[in-house]
Structures are given as structure tokens and as C-alpha cells.
Design an enzyme around this catalytic site. Structure first.
Site, PDB file in Angstrom:
ATOM      1  CG  MET A 152      -8.658   7.357   8.148  1.00 44.21           C
ATOM      2  SD  MET A 152      -9.635   5.937   7.655  1.00 44.21           S
ATOM      3  CE  MET A 152      -9.381   4.812   8.996  1.00 44.21           C
ATOM      4  CG  ASP A 209      -1.975  -0.993   1.200  1.00 51.70           C
ATOM      5  OD1 ASP A 209      -2.429  -1.299   0.091  1.00 51.70           O
ATOM      6  OD2 ASP A 209      -2.385  -1.474   2.274  1.00 51.70           O
ATOM      7  CE  LYS A 226      -8.302   5.491  -0.392  1.00 49.73           C
ATOM      8  NZ  LYS A 226      -8.874   6.363   0.622  1.00 49.73           N
TER       9      LYS A 226
HETATM   10  N1  SAH Z   1      -3.724  -0.569   9.446  1.00 49.99           N
HETATM   11  C1  SAH Z   1      -3.245   0.746   9.805  1.00 49.99           C
HETATM   12  C2  SAH Z   1      -4.326   1.798   9.696  1.00 49.99           C
HETATM   13  C3  SAH Z   1      -4.857   1.995   8.299  1.00 49.99           C
HETATM   14  S1  SAH Z   1      -6.069   3.261   8.208  1.00 49.99           S
HETATM   15  C4  SAH Z   1      -2.657   0.701  11.222  1.00 49.99           C
HETATM   16  O1  SAH Z   1      -2.819  -0.317  11.898  1.00 49.99           O
HETATM   17  O2  SAH Z   1      -2.036   1.670  11.634  1.00 49.99           O
HETATM   18  C5  SAH Z   1      -5.088   4.659   7.828  1.00 49.99           C
HETATM   19  C6  SAH Z   1      -5.036   5.597   9.003  1.00 49.99           C
HETATM   20  O3  SAH Z   1      -4.095   5.113   9.970  1.00 49.99           O
HETATM   21  C7  SAH Z   1      -4.521   6.977   8.667  1.00 49.99           C
HETATM   22  O4  SAH Z   1      -5.558   7.808   8.185  1.00 49.99           O
HETATM   23  C8  SAH Z   1      -4.004   7.461  10.006  1.00 49.99           C
HETATM   24  O5  SAH Z   1      -5.051   7.894  10.823  1.00 49.99           O
HETATM   25  C9  SAH Z   1      -3.450   6.188  10.604  1.00 49.99           C
HETATM   26  N2  SAH Z   1      -2.010   6.055  10.379  1.00 49.99           N
HETATM   27  C10 SAH Z   1      -1.372   5.017   9.806  1.00 49.99           C
HETATM   28  N3  SAH Z   1      -0.039   5.212   9.808  1.00 49.99           N
HETATM   29  C11 SAH Z   1       0.171   6.411  10.401  1.00 49.99           C
HETATM   30  C12 SAH Z   1       1.331   7.184  10.703  1.00 49.99           C
HETATM   31  N4  SAH Z   1       2.554   6.766  10.396  1.00 49.99           N
HETATM   32  N5  SAH Z   1       1.158   8.377  11.309  1.00 49.99           N
HETATM   33  C13 SAH Z   1      -0.072   8.827  11.631  1.00 49.99           C
HETATM   34  N6  SAH Z   1      -1.189   8.142  11.375  1.00 49.99           N
HETATM   35  C14 SAH Z   1      -1.089   6.948  10.774  1.00 49.99           C
END
Ligand code: SAH
Length: 253
Positions: free
Chosen positions: A184, A42, A65
Site C-alpha cells: 500500500m 477478494d 472491495k
Molecule cells: N496478502 C497480500 C497483500 C494484501 S494488502 C500479499 O501477500 O501480497 C494489498 C497490497 O498488497 C496492495 O496495496 C499492494 O501494495 C500489494 N499487492 C498485492 N498484490 C499486488 C500486485 N499484484 N502488484 C503490486 N502490489 C500488490
């Protein structure tokens, strides 16, 4: 056809890559990457991880995306994963954070199970945990936070209206000893903060928004429910960003 009968059995590994810092993948995940024939990844996956010398001979397919647009639909991704596994490949589906936290990993799991494909899941450090470590905010604390909830700040399917504002039973989020982590969380930041005040959270409850947790260009905005949105306007925050609300933040101040 006959050839197919002799083929080795493929398998799909759903692997959590962690929040961005390439060192935050598990050792198990790292080892499985090295066994992979093909890696589907991704947009949140670290380039540094993908460009590792030991992965240079792997087929890597971007399915995330770009500029807000999906390169493939979820159905197409599901189909590609199952086709490669059927062809006897070791398939790694590499997802940001943990595969089962807001990453549609659950949908991939259900599809692949229905297809009779062998699956293994390797957990990853989800963004909430990475934020907690990076900012030294304990998500739980005996006095300040006795429970923690991971939520999404945006939901196109279950929204109060057409904006994607999630249709929670918000009153259930009023307990001051509950830490809230909104994935998000940026898009509806203002409305989330306002709603939490409306349902009875103290307007002075501390809040942080962090973008690019664990990456060199990580940005932190620290405030409270009253001002966090306005503070966020002063700094241009980039995707991805996460919002944490709760008294546990006092422990790190
Ligand atoms: N599976 C991922 C989440 C995917 S949804 C996890 O477990 O972290 C995507 C959301 O995750 C983003 O919109 C943000 O809110 C958060 N996110 C993922 N990586 C991030 C990062 N490095 N810093 C801040 N937010 C993050």
C-alpha cells in the site's frame, strides 16, 4: 436438529492465491480449490483462476472491495465463513498473495479459532516476493541487503495523523543494508520517500514502484528516493502497487 448431528464436519482453508498471475498459486492451493464447496474471494484474485473449468460447479462469493468500498464488513465475512463451515462445507477463503501478509487473514484465523472451527492455512506468494522475481531484484544480498522488512505504507489505526501515514519508529529504518518493501505504498509515496531521507537514508538510494506485479499490464517506475514520487506522477499507476527501497536494486541494474 437431529440431522445436524449426522452432518460431516466443515473446515475453512485460508489459501494464498499469489499476486495475480493464476499460475502462481501453489499446487496444494489449487488442489484444495477443487475440493471446495464454496470459495470466498477478494478483488485481487485472478478471474482466470476463478473461471477455471474445474471450478465451474463451485459456489463463489465475492467479499472484497469494489471501487474502494467493502462489499462486506470483516465481521460479516467472519460470520459467513463460520456459518458455512458449521453447515459441513469445505470453505476456501482465497486471498491475494499470502493470507497472513497484510490481508486480515490473522483476524479471520482468530475469529474462526474462537468459534472452534477447524482451519488449515496454505501459504501464497506475497507481492514482495513476486516483485522480487518479476524485476530480478534479490531482496537480500550479502553486500547490499542483509535484512528485509515488509511494512504497510498506510495504516488507518496507527497513524501519525488523520491521513493514515503510519506511525513507525522511523529511525529504525535508517540502516542502508535493510531492504524496505512498502505494501500500500502509493498513497503516501511522497511522504515515505521524504521521511526516509530525513532519517538518514541516502537520497540516491534506489527505489521502485510496481503496479500489478505478475499481471500482463504490470508497470514499473524506477528511480531513487529523491525522484520516485515525481516519476510516479508521470505514469498513471493503478492499484495495487508496491514500493521497494534499497541498495539491493543495484544488483538488478
Ligand atoms: N496478502 C497480500 C497483500 C494484501 S494488502 C500479499 O501477500 O501480497 C494489498 C497490497 O498488497 C496492495 O496495496 C499492494 O501494495 C500489494 N499487492 C498485492 N498484490 C499486488 C500486485 N499484484 N502488484 C503490486 N502490489 C500488490
Amino acid at each position: 436438529m437431529e440431522k445436524n448431528l449426522n452432518k460431516k464436519k466443515g473446515k475453512v482453508f485460508l489459501v494464498g492465491a499469489g499476486p495475480g498471475d493464476p499460475e502462481l498459486i501453489t499446487l496444494k492451493g489449487y488442489k484444495i480449490l477443487q475440493q471446495a464447496d464454496v470459495i470466498f474471494y477478494d478483488s485481487l484474485i485472478s478471474e482466470e483462476l476463478l473461471n477455471l473449468e474445474e471450478l465451474s460447479n463451485k459456489e463463489k462469493i465475492f467479499v472484497g472491495k469494489r471501487k474502494g468500498k467493502h462489499s462486506f464488513s470483516q465481521e460479516e465475512i467472519n460470520r459467513m465463513l463460520s456459518e458455512h463451515a458449521r453447515n459441513g462445507k469445505i470453505v476456501v477463503r482465497l486471498k491475494g498473495g499470502d493470507p497472513f501478509i497484510f490481508g486480515r487473514g490473522g483476524e479471520e484465523l482468530i475469529f474462526l479459532k474462537q468459534q472452534g472451527i477447524e482451519i488449515e492455512v496454505i501459504p501464497g506468494i506475497t507481492a514482495a516476493l513476486a516483485l522480487s522475481a518479476a524485476l530480478k531484484i534479490p531482496l537480500t544480498h550479502r553486500d547490499l541487503g542483509r535484512s528485509v522488512i515488509f511494512l504497510t505504507g498506510y495504516s488507518s489505526l496507527y497513524s501519525e495523523d488523520e491521513t493514515g501515514f503510519p506511525d513507525y519508529n522511523w529511525k529504525l529504518l535508517a540502516d542502508p543494508a535493510t531492504t524496505l518493501v512498502f505494501y500500500m505504498g502509493l498513497f503516501h509515496l511522497q511522504r515515505i520517500a521524504e521521511r526516509l531521507i530525513q532519517i538518514g537514508r541516502d537520497p540516491d538510494t534506489p527505489a521502485v514502484v510496481v503496479s500489478k506485479v505478475s499481471l500482463p499490464d504490470q508497470k514499473v517506475i524506477q528511480g531513487n528516493l529523491k525522484n520516485i514520487y515525481f516519476l510516479s506522477l508521470e505514469q498513471k499507476l493503478e492499484f495495487p502497487a508496491i514500493l521497494l527501497v534499497g541498495n539491493v536494486i543495484y544488483a538488478s541494474l
